[in-house]
Structure formats: C-alpha cells, structure tokens
Design an enzyme around this catalytic site. Sequence first.
Site, short mmCIF file in Angstrom:
data_model
loop_
_atom_site.label_atom_id
_atom_site.label_comp_id
_atom_site.label_asym_id
_atom_site.label_seq_id
_atom_site.Cartn_x
_atom_site.Cartn_y
_atom_site.Cartn_z
N TRP A 14 0.84 -1.21 0.00
CA TRP A 14 0.00 0.00 0.00
C TRP A 14 0.87 1.25 0.00
O TRP A 14 0.55 2.25 -0.64
CB TRP A 14 -0.90 0.00 1.24
CG TRP A 14 -1.74 1.24 1.38
CD1 TRP A 14 -2.94 1.50 0.80
CD2 TRP A 14 -1.42 2.40 2.17
NE1 TRP A 14 -3.40 2.74 1.17
CE2 TRP A 14 -2.49 3.32 2.01
CE3 TRP A 14 -0.36 2.75 2.99
CZ2 TRP A 14 -2.52 4.56 2.64
CZ3 TRP A 14 -0.38 3.98 3.62
CH2 TRP A 14 -1.45 4.87 3.44
N HIS A 15 2.01 1.18 0.70
CA HIS A 15 2.87 2.36 0.77
C HIS A 15 3.54 2.66 -0.57
O HIS A 15 3.80 3.82 -0.89
CB HIS A 15 3.95 2.17 1.84
CG HIS A 15 3.47 2.43 3.22
ND1 HIS A 15 2.83 1.48 3.99
CD2 HIS A 15 3.51 3.55 4.00
CE1 HIS A 15 2.51 2.00 5.16
NE2 HIS A 15 2.90 3.25 5.20
N GLY A 16 3.85 1.64 -1.34
CA GLY A 16 4.51 1.91 -2.62
C GLY A 16 4.54 0.68 -3.50
O GLY A 16 4.66 -0.45 -3.02
#
Length: 473
Positions: free
Chosen positions: A324-326
């Site tokens: 989700w972060h990257g």
Amino acid sequence: MVFSSTLFLFYFLPGFLLLYFLAPHRLKNAVALLASLGFYAWGGLPFLALFLASVVVNFVLIRFMDRAAVPWHKRIYLIISIVLNVAMLFYFKYANFFLENASAVNSALGGATLTWQKVVLPIGISFFTFEKLTYTIDVYRGVNRPLRSFWDFLLYIMLFPKMIAGPIVRFHEIAGQLTDRRAFDTVDHKLAGLFRFGVGLAKKVLIANVLGAEADRLFALPPAELSAPLAWLGAVAYTFQIYFDFSGYSDMAIGLGRIMGFQFPENFNNPYVSRSITEFWQRWHITLGRWMRDYLYIPLGGNRVSASRLYVNLWTVFILSGFWHGAAWNFIVWGAFHGLFLVLDRLFLLRVSQRLGVLSVVPTFLVTVVGWVLFRAESLGAALAYLQRMFGGGLAPLPYFTTEFWAILALAAGFSFMAALPRVERWEVSLLAGERLALPRAVGLSVATAVLLVLSAGAILGSSFNPFIYFRF
C-alpha cells in the site's frame, strides 16, 4: 499543494479561514467543500473529474445498498463498491509495477521488452480509497446510516486537511460532525488547533527538512563511498526525518480540523519509545494500523485462528501494508520485514522485551532504522547495497557536518525519546488537548504558536528544500 508551502500558508489558508469564519453555520460545509475542491485541483486537476465520478458512483451504490431489503442484495452492492474502489487503486498505483515486472520476466525468457504508456498516480488516491471503503463497510455493517446529502459525503471524502495524507478518518468517527460540529466550535478548540498546526509545521520545516537534506545526500552517494558510521548516520537522519515529516503533517491536519470544528483521530504517539515492533505499530501511523486491523486482519480471522494461521495472517497484512505504501519490491520487503518481527514477537521477542524493560527501546529502534533503509532506498537493490555498507562498510572518520545538522539531530533524538521518561507522555496529551483553557494557559499557547509560526515561516522563506515524503503515496 502541501501545508508547508508558501502558497498554502500565505494565501490559501488565510483566505479560507476568513471565508469559513465569516460564513453562517449553514454555509460552512459549502465553503469547506469548495476550498477542498480547489485544494485538490491545484495539484490534481486532470484527475478531478474521474475522482468526482467515483464518489458519485459510490454514493449511489451505497444508497441502493441501504435501501435493499434482502441481505444478499446488500452484499452485492457492497462487493461492487469494493471491487470498483480497489480496481481504481490497482490500476493507477500498481499497473506500472506489474507491467515492469512482466516485461522483466519476458526479457529474461528471451522475449522483447514491453512498452506502455506510464500511468500517472493521482494525488492522495491511497488515502481516499481507504476512506471510501470505510464508508461503504461501516454502512453495510450498520455502524452508521448513510449520509442523506451527497455534498456531505463529498466533503467527508475530500476534506482538504486529511485528503492528501490522512489521518485515515473512518466514517463513523466524524459522521455526526459532518452535519453538526457546533459542540467543538469554540475559541479554546480553535486556539488548541492553531497551536497543533504550529507544532506540526515546526516539526516539518525546522527538523525534518534539515535532516532530510543530509539524508538525501548520503543516500545518493555511491555505496563504495559510504563507511559504516556514515551509512548509519544517513539511516538515523532519515529515521528522524520521516517521523517529524509525517507526524508533523498529521499534527497540521489535526490542528486544521480542530480549527474547523472537526475532531480527527491521533496518528502518532511517540513511536520510537516502543519496546517491541508490536508496540511500534500501535504508536506509528495509528489510523492505518487500525484500518488494517478492522478491515483486513479481523476479517481474515484475527486472533481466533490457529497459531500458524495467525502468523500467516499477520505477515499477509503487513506485506499488503508495505505494498500500500509503494508499488515497488523494497516496500513489499519492508512490510515483510516488519511482519516477520511481529511474528517473532508472538513467538518469543515480547518475553525478551519484558525482561529488558526500558532497555528494549534500543534494539526496537535499531530494527526500525534498518527497516527505514528498505523504505527510503530507490529500489530493493539499492537498499541491500546500503545495508551492506551499514554492516560491512568498515570504520572511517565522519566527514564534516554543520553544527546546525548535529544540533537538529540531537534535538530530534531528544524529542523522540523524552516520552520514555515518567509523566512526559501524559504531559504531552494534556498540552495538546486544550479543551478548556484557563487564561494563563491560553496566553502561553498563543505566544508559543506565534513563535513557532514565525520561526517556521522564516525557515520556509529561507530554503527551497521542502519535500513531503508521504505526498507520493
């Protein structure tokens, strides 16, 4: 537009607050919504129409879901809404990642390199996708009735203080405030909100930016030029940069919300005094952790499953959190790295931490520092090369760094760890609450706010280095 930019501080925010406070109560939502649309359009105008269309579709689907008399009809509307939102997130955020990896595999098998038009990532899509999902699921679960007004729903999704980088506000947390927030519309709340905004802005521009400039320079060096002490210094500088950058932005968002009469949830609670990685995730990006727990971990079975299944669930949730972060392998490995320590906590590390007492803060902090290297590096290969220098780069004297850098690094460490002392955390909570302010305290907060804002404004005008790490998420 980020909160620490001159455009926001000197033009957008004063103009918005003037209109918002002058507007009668029945028009405040309209002013907030128009400002939020303008705020988003400034950096994301090409995506605004698509974004608004997705909000309309969600609103209609959820109205149908609420009116459906048969349970399986409700479930169908729920699934359609979830699929549409997740598909939109996957297309914009992960299409490039999957195509790049497919191209690499194809090339390795002797095929041609794939070419495609790069998909541009809309600003804030990770955050507002989660908020659309929480609205849908909260209504489906009966936690809250759906909003009757489309404009209130649009305001919930687009409210500019939390739209770009959170906190991730679940619908039921501010459902009532979207229609009536007069209970929090007091001078004390506004003053406390302005103080919180000043604290966040100072954390961002006076601490995070100074450390970030050196962290960027050290991470950009060829690995061969990094001794072990220098590599550790860069990692530690980034460790404090990301904390003061992101928590500062959350403070500003919470403060702006309070000025407007909203009560956003807390997003950070002194994470670097944690005595285990489990505790770290109860103090770091709290709203994301709760979202993952309530909408992913518990539906997977939570703690009511076998030990082996629980470990798989924990690891799955944190790998997805990293993704989700990257959309890159280093973020996936970062999530797996933290998931591994959560499993080890369950197996034996928590017992070790209890025996170590407050000393367990040290190994927990070192684990987070190593994890941030995975998060910060441009690729997994670059992260591994950097880590190799941290643990095998050899000893060499540190080069010259300015007195300002060392002073800010010491200040950042002091602020990060002082909550390990007795009563400090309680004092911080009391300082930031500010619900009923006596006159001396109100004067003190006003003076402190003015000093923080003046110092921060000077730093912003005197430097062109002003990135925001979570802006790209």
